[in-house]
Design an enzyme around this catalytic site. Structure first.
Site, mmCIF file in Angstrom:
data_model
loop_
_atom_site.group_PDB
_atom_site.id
_atom_site.type_symbol
_atom_site.label_atom_id
_atom_site.label_comp_id
_atom_site.label_asym_id
_atom_site.label_seq_id
_atom_site.Cartn_x
_atom_site.Cartn_y
_atom_site.Cartn_z
ATOM 1 N N CYS A 1 -1.804 -5.072 3.500
ATOM 2 C CA CYS A 1 -2.909 -4.517 2.715
ATOM 3 C C CYS A 1 -3.684 -3.555 3.606
ATOM 4 O O CYS A 1 -3.157 -3.106 4.628
ATOM 5 C CB CYS A 1 -3.794 -5.619 2.116
ATOM 6 S SG CYS A 1 -4.814 -6.537 3.277
ATOM 7 N N ARG B 1 -6.344 -9.649 1.072
ATOM 8 C CA ARG B 1 -5.132 -9.893 0.283
ATOM 9 C C ARG B 1 -3.946 -10.350 1.116
ATOM 10 O O ARG B 1 -3.305 -11.354 0.795
ATOM 11 C CB ARG B 1 -4.746 -8.626 -0.497
ATOM 12 C CG ARG B 1 -5.769 -8.197 -1.527
ATOM 13 C CD ARG B 1 -5.465 -6.843 -2.115
ATOM 14 N NE ARG B 1 -5.730 -5.790 -1.126
ATOM 15 C CZ ARG B 1 -5.527 -4.494 -1.345
ATOM 16 N NH1 ARG B 1 -5.038 -4.094 -2.504
ATOM 17 N NH2 ARG B 1 -5.812 -3.605 -0.417
ATOM 18 N N ASP C 1 -8.105 -5.141 -4.621
ATOM 19 C CA ASP C 1 -8.761 -5.503 -3.366
ATOM 20 C C ASP C 1 -10.082 -6.202 -3.698
ATOM 21 O O ASP C 1 -10.987 -5.582 -4.259
ATOM 22 C CB ASP C 1 -9.011 -4.248 -2.530
ATOM 23 C CG ASP C 1 -9.473 -4.566 -1.118
ATOM 24 O OD1 ASP C 1 -9.824 -5.741 -0.846
ATOM 25 O OD2 ASP C 1 -9.492 -3.642 -0.296
#
Length: 153
Positions: free
Chosen positions: A3, A9, A120
């Protein structure tokens, strides 16, 4: 698992998949990284990522954010991006080492070809982290289903 900052994440994805693989006795090497190499290197996962993982009996507290590097294509058989912009970043970082056969968006495991992003949760509230956890967990279940029976050398 890749990420942007490697604190929200991708640590969840690493922890979830690692937990599932261990329960099945799979000796997979699972890691996570971030493409934004200016932030978070050396930091633990976001407190809300840690909390949500802990609520599911997954401990990600000992993870440490690191930068995605081109050599990751030498180390790993499969590299999942959490979103399309991260996949573009991975291509830019890896350059000649980029291997499209080794990469995919994580949610393509549950929604093949739809190229959906894991949102996100960084600037959001706790419910966003729960939502992201559920998405990632479903994708990790598919990864286990898809690759769990493969024999490793």
């Amino acid at each position: 698992m890749v990420c942007l900052g490697n604190i929200c994440r991708s640590p969840l994805a690493e922890g979830i998949l690692e937990s599932k693989a261990k329960k099945l006795g799979l000796s997979w090497q699972i890691d996570s990284a971030g493409t934004n190499n200016n932030y978070h290197i050396g930091e633990a996962p976001h407190p809300l990522s840690q909390k949500v993982a802990r609520l599911h009996s997954v401990d990600i507290s000992k993870q440490c954010a690191r930068a995605f590097v081109s050599e990751d294509f030498d180390r790993f058989d499969k590299i999942y991006a959490m979103s399309g912009d991260i996949l573009v970043d991975m291509k830019n970082i890896a350059r000649k080492k980029f291997n499209p056969k080794k990469t995919d968006l994580l949610l393509n495991e549950i929604y093949p070809g739809e190229n959906l992003d894991v949102p996100d949760p960084w600037s959001g509230e706790e419910p966003n982290y729960h939502e992201v956890y559920e998405m990632i967990e479903k994708a990790c279940d598919k990864i286990i289903e898809k690759y769990g029976q493969l024999k490793t050398a």
